[in-house]
Design a protein around this motif. Structure first.
Motif, mmCIF file in Angstrom:
data_model
loop_
_atom_site.group_PDB
_atom_site.id
_atom_site.type_symbol
_atom_site.label_atom_id
_atom_site.label_comp_id
_atom_site.label_asym_id
_atom_site.label_seq_id
_atom_site.Cartn_x
_atom_site.Cartn_y
_atom_site.Cartn_z
ATOM 1 N N TYR A 1 4.168 13.971 0.464
ATOM 2 C CA TYR A 1 4.175 13.262 1.752
ATOM 3 C C TYR A 1 4.990 11.967 1.633
ATOM 4 O O TYR A 1 5.857 11.674 2.469
ATOM 5 N N THR A 2 4.705 11.200 0.582
ATOM 6 C CA THR A 2 5.437 9.934 0.382
ATOM 7 C C THR A 2 6.928 10.205 0.200
ATOM 8 O O THR A 2 7.762 9.436 0.686
ATOM 9 N N ALA A 3 7.256 11.299 -0.462
ATOM 10 C CA ALA A 3 8.671 11.644 -0.655
ATOM 11 C C ALA A 3 9.343 11.929 0.694
ATOM 12 O O ALA A 3 10.513 11.605 0.893
ATOM 13 N N GLU B 1 1.101 2.065 -8.310
ATOM 14 C CA GLU B 1 0.070 2.772 -9.084
ATOM 15 C C GLU B 1 -0.194 4.161 -8.518
ATOM 16 O O GLU B 1 -1.016 4.900 -9.057
ATOM 17 N N CYS B 2 0.472 4.507 -7.440
ATOM 18 C CA CYS B 2 0.209 5.792 -6.793
ATOM 19 C C CYS B 2 1.456 6.665 -6.910
ATOM 20 O O CYS B 2 1.844 7.042 -8.003
ATOM 21 N N CYS B 3 2.090 6.972 -5.802
ATOM 22 C CA CYS B 3 3.152 7.977 -5.818
ATOM 23 C C CYS B 3 4.420 7.560 -6.561
ATOM 24 O O CYS B 3 5.158 8.410 -7.046
ATOM 25 N N GLN B 4 4.666 6.272 -6.648
ATOM 26 C CA GLN B 4 5.917 5.832 -7.284
ATOM 27 C C GLN B 4 6.047 6.312 -8.729
ATOM 28 O O GLN B 4 7.138 6.532 -9.237
ATOM 29 N N PRO C 1 0.842 -1.202 0.000
ATOM 30 C CA PRO C 1 0.000 0.000 0.000
ATOM 31 C C PRO C 1 0.879 1.255 0.000
ATOM 32 O O PRO C 1 1.916 1.286 0.660
ATOM 33 N N CYS C 2 0.449 2.267 -0.734
ATOM 34 C CA CYS C 2 1.252 3.496 -0.814
ATOM 35 C C CYS C 2 1.311 4.180 0.554
ATOM 36 O O CYS C 2 0.301 4.247 1.259
ATOM 37 N N PRO C 3 2.471 4.717 0.925
ATOM 38 C CA PRO C 3 2.588 5.407 2.219
ATOM 39 C C PRO C 3 1.620 6.581 2.385
ATOM 40 O O PRO C 3 1.296 6.959 3.506
ATOM 41 N N CYS C 4 1.143 7.152 1.282
ATOM 42 C CA CYS C 4 0.224 8.302 1.405
ATOM 43 C C CYS C 4 -1.177 7.880 1.822
ATOM 44 O O CYS C 4 -2.040 8.720 2.016
ATOM 45 N N GLN C 5 -1.408 6.581 1.940
ATOM 46 C CA GLN C 5 -2.683 6.046 2.434
ATOM 47 C C GLN C 5 -3.865 6.345 1.519
ATOM 48 O O GLN C 5 -4.981 6.545 1.966
ATOM 49 N N SER C 6 -3.584 6.365 0.228
ATOM 50 C CA SER C 6 -4.657 6.573 -0.751
ATOM 51 C C SER C 6 -5.506 5.314 -0.905
ATOM 52 O O SER C 6 -6.580 5.359 -1.500
ATOM 53 N N GLY C 7 -4.975 4.189 -0.430
ATOM 54 C CA GLY C 7 -5.658 2.919 -0.647
ATOM 55 C C GLY C 7 -5.187 2.222 -1.915
ATOM 56 O O GLY C 7 -5.590 1.097 -2.196
HETATM 57 ZN ZN LIG Z 1 0.548 7.562 -2.872
#
Ligand SMILES: [Zn+2]
Length: 136
Positions: free
Chosen positions: A40-42, A17-20, A6-12
Motif C-alpha cells: 500500500y505504501t509503495a 520503522e515501518c514500510c521504509q 507517520p507511515c502512510p500505511c497507518q500502522s501507527g
Molecule cells: Zn507502514
C-alpha cells in the motif's frame, strides 16, 4: 518523505520503522500483513519496482510496470484499513488479508474492498491476487 512522519500505511509507527525498511531489500516483511501494508505504501510513494518484485511472477500482468506507472498518475491513495487477517504469520506459507483502501480517481472517492492472498516464495512473502468484495 520524512522518515520520522507517520507511515502512510497507518500502522501507527513511524515511516522509518515501518514500510521504509523494506525498500531495497534491506529487510523483508515477516508477515503477510507487513507485505500488504508495504505494498500500500509503495502505491502511495510510487515505488513501481517494489510492487513488481513483490508480486508473484505467475500473477503479474503483461506490461505490469507500465500499468503501475499509469495507475500512479490516475489514482491518489487516501487511507488503508485492515479488516481481517487469516494466517500469514512468520511460520505460515499462505496468508489472506482483507482490507479497505480509500482512493480518489477522476475527482471521485472510492473504497477498494479486497481480500488479498499472499504466499511465500523462497522464504519471501509475495502477493498473488485479490478478490474484490462488495463496495461499502
Ligand atoms: Zn507502514
Amino acid at each position: 518523505m520524512n522518515k520520522d512522519a507517520p507511515c502512510p500505511c497507518q500502522s501507527g509507527q513511524r515511516y522509518r520503522e515501518c514500510c521504509q525498511r523494506f525498500w531495497a531489500s534491506q529487510q523483508q516483511p515477516a508477515t503477510a500483513e507487513q507485505l500488504m501494508r508495504s505494498r500500500y505504501t509503495a502505491f502511495v510513494l510510487e515505488k513501481a519496482s517494489y510492487l513488481f518484485e513483490t508480486h508473484h511472477p505467475e500473477y503479474r500482468q503483461a506490461d505490469e510496470l507500465k500499468a503501475l506507472k499509469k495507475s500512479f498518475k490516475d489514482t491518489q491513495w487516501l487511507g488503508l484499513e485492515i479488516v481481517q487477517i487469516q494466517a500469514g504469520q512468520t511460520e505460515d506459507n499462505v496468508g489472506m488479508v482483507e482490507f479497505k483502501a480509500h482512493y480518489r480517481h477522476a475527482r471521485q472517492t472510492y473504497v477498494l474492498h479486497e481480500r488479498s492472498t499472499f504466499v511465500k516464495v523462497a522464504g519471501r512473502w509475495c502477493y498473488t491476487q485479490g478478490e474484490q468484495l462488495s463496495q461499502s
